[in-house]
Design an enzyme around this catalytic site. Structure first.
Site, PDB file in Angstrom:
ATOM      1  N   ASN A   9     -22.648  53.143   5.950  1.00  0.00           N
ATOM      2  CA  ASN A   9     -23.330  51.972   7.265  1.00  0.00           C
ATOM      3  C   ASN A   9     -23.608  53.502   8.474  1.00  0.00           C
ATOM      4  OD1 ASN A   9     -24.553  50.303   8.848  1.00  0.00           O
ATOM      5  ND2 ASN A   9     -22.521  49.177   9.263  1.00  0.00           N
ATOM      6  N   ARG A  88     -26.941  50.464   4.287  1.00  0.00           N
ATOM      7  CA  ARG A  88     -26.853  49.430   5.053  1.00  0.00           C
ATOM      8  C   ARG A  88     -28.420  50.992   5.672  1.00  0.00           C
ATOM      9  NH1 ARG A  88     -25.472  47.543  10.267  1.00  0.00           N
ATOM     10  NH2 ARG A  88     -26.605  45.555  10.865  1.00  0.00           N
ATOM     11  N   HIS A 177     -29.941  42.009  10.572  1.00  0.00           N
ATOM     12  CA  HIS A 177     -28.354  40.612   9.878  1.00  0.00           C
ATOM     13  C   HIS A 177     -28.803  40.315   9.022  1.00  0.00           C
ATOM     14  CE1 HIS A 177     -26.542  40.245  14.284  1.00  0.00           C
ATOM     15  NE2 HIS A 177     -26.442  41.844  13.962  1.00  0.00           N
ATOM     16  N   ARG A 238     -26.425  42.706  25.740  1.00  0.00           N
ATOM     17  CA  ARG A 238     -28.174  42.308  24.959  1.00  0.00           C
ATOM     18  C   ARG A 238     -28.520  40.804  26.196  1.00  0.00           C
ATOM     19  NH1 ARG A 238     -28.763  43.672  18.997  1.00  0.00           N
ATOM     20  NH2 ARG A 238     -27.167  44.461  18.875  1.00  0.00           N
ATOM     21  N   GLU A 382     -20.914  41.977   4.237  1.00  0.00           N
ATOM     22  CA  GLU A 382     -22.273  42.601   4.291  1.00  0.00           C
ATOM     23  C   GLU A 382     -21.970  43.671   3.101  1.00  0.00           C
ATOM     24  OE1 GLU A 382     -24.247  43.374   8.208  1.00  0.00           O
ATOM     25  OE2 GLU A 382     -22.011  42.784   8.500  1.00  0.00           O
TER      26      GLU A 382
END
Ligand code: AMP
Length: 398
Positions: A9, A88, A177, A238, A382
């Site tokens: 990743n 990923r 996600h 964010r 993940e």
């Protein structure tokens, strides 16, 4: 075991990796290269319960990080156990809804999709290129973070914008996600002993980035993140949803440049912006407990916006099998979970305070009372999904 998958990743200045047994999900080694492209670059490797840290040599880049990892694998007789690599990749656009074997064409597509994910896809590609240099004899597979959400219907993914912006420029909700929402919904289906394709869940991935997903009959039918990972609920730094008019106000009335607006909404807002303290939920909770009102306000906004998003997604269902919390905050903060559940009584959620407090640090279980709609904490994995999907694609089980 010759079938381990090396999961990569890659970020712009970091490279996260795990060597995973795709059948059992066992994490054989894992680690992170950080501060890449700077003289402070280093790599940490966790193996057999020990954590080792090495400084990385010049030119301090992703290639150097992968080489350091490979040397470690060779020294520990693990390189031969790697059968493939799973990457990923953040944005797969509308083209990629399945795990995909990487070749030159796919790399070009990932590059082209960089216009939708300028911060992520170029970095993902860097990881793929660096890995190819060292593992040129092994297949590499891309697992797209947007893929799980490709099942969304038009009513969920279209914006109320001129239609040509979608048709000609691909401006629509994609969601992110996906791998995490897929994994936790599959685990929740196991808990209630029902086939995934008969289950209705809402999942809340709450980490530094946050997203809520409505999963109907095992498929994503709506999600809170959008064209970019800025839409939806409030996050670590964010803003999540704001009136788009705020942007014009910042530019026209307050003289912000577009870059400053971008920076404000992506890096200076959310928990950090409201608390004026930190983007780290732990630090904010501690401050709130110590009487810091701004910290409490940040947590109040954060949890209300999440509860509101969960409630709004309930319109996709006539029955709900349960709610799932995952991600660093979802897996660890009983305080945030309790605040969210307390605002969802109309959906029949009642917190079991003792159960809620027990779910931390990797525990999995139910945090609601017996007569409540169930809510579980399920730690995400993940890496396992990426390893499993890579393995299945290469063994044609997909
Ligand atoms: P992630 O992006 O999934 O790694 O999640 C990072 C977020 O999880 C940060 O805001 C952390 O503060 C938060 N987090 C991790 N552990 C805890 C904890 N024990 N209590 C509250 N928040 C936590």
């Amino acid at each position: 075991m010759q079938n381990n998958i090396l999961v990569i990743n890659c970020g712009s200045s970091s490279l996260k990796f795990s060597l995973v047994n795709p059948i059992s999900g066992q994490n054989i080694i894992s680690g992170l290269a950080e501060c890449l492209l700077s003289v402070d670059a280093f790599i940490t490797i966790k193996h057999q319960g020990e954590k080792k840290k090495f400084n990385l040599p010049t030119p301090y880049d992703h290639q150097v990080a992968i080489s350091a990892l490979v040397n470690y694998l060779i020294e520990n007789n693990l390189k031969e156990s790697v059968s493939a690599l799973g990457h990923r990749v953040v944005h797969g656009g509308e083209k990629y809804s399945q795990p995909t074997l990487i070749n030159e064409d796919i790399k070009q597509s990932i590059e082209q999709l960089s216009k939708l994910a300028p911060l992520h896809n170029p970095a993902n590609l860097q990881g793929i290129n660096a890995a190819e240099q060292v593992f040129n004899d092994l297949p590499q597979v891309a697992i797209f973070d947007t893929a799980f959400h490709q099942s969304m219907p038009k009513r969920s993914y279209l914006y109320g914008l001129p239609y040509h912006l979608y048709k000609e420029h691909g401006i629509r909700k994609y969601g992110f996600h996906g791998t995490s929402h897929y994994f936790v919904s599959r685990e929740a289906a196991k808990i209630i002993n029902k086939p995934s394709k008969e289950c209705n869940f809402i999942s809340a991935h709450l980490g530094n980035g946050c997203s809520i997903t409505a999963i109907k009959n095992g498929k994503s039918v709506d999600t809170s993140l959008g064209l970019t990972p800025l839409e939806g609920v409030m996050m670590g730094t964010r803003s999540g949803d704001v009136d788009p008019g705020v942007i014009f106000h910042l530019v026209d009335q307050l003289g912000y440049t577009l870059e400053e607006v971008n920076n404000t909404l992506n890096k200076k807002s959310g928990l950090l912006g409201v608390s004026q303290l930190s983007n780290d939920c732990r630090a904010i909770e501690e401050a709130a407990q110590g009487g810091n009102k701004q910290a409490l306000l940040a947590l109040t906004l954060f949890s209300y916006r999440i509860a509101k998003s969960i409630a709004s997604f309930s319109c996709n269902f006539t029955s709900l099998d349960g709610l799932i919390f995952t991600g660093g905050i979802g897996e660890n903060s009983n305080f945030i979970r309790a605040l969210i559940l307390s605002q969802l009584s109309l959906l029949n959620f009642t917190e079991d305070s003792k159960g809620n407090k027990a779910m931390r640090f990797g525990n999995q279980g139910c945090i609601t009372t017996k007569d409540s709609t169930p809510c579980w904490v399920i730690p995400t994995n993940e890496e396992w999904v990426i390893a499993e999907q890579t393995f299945k694609l290469l063994n044609k089980e997909n």
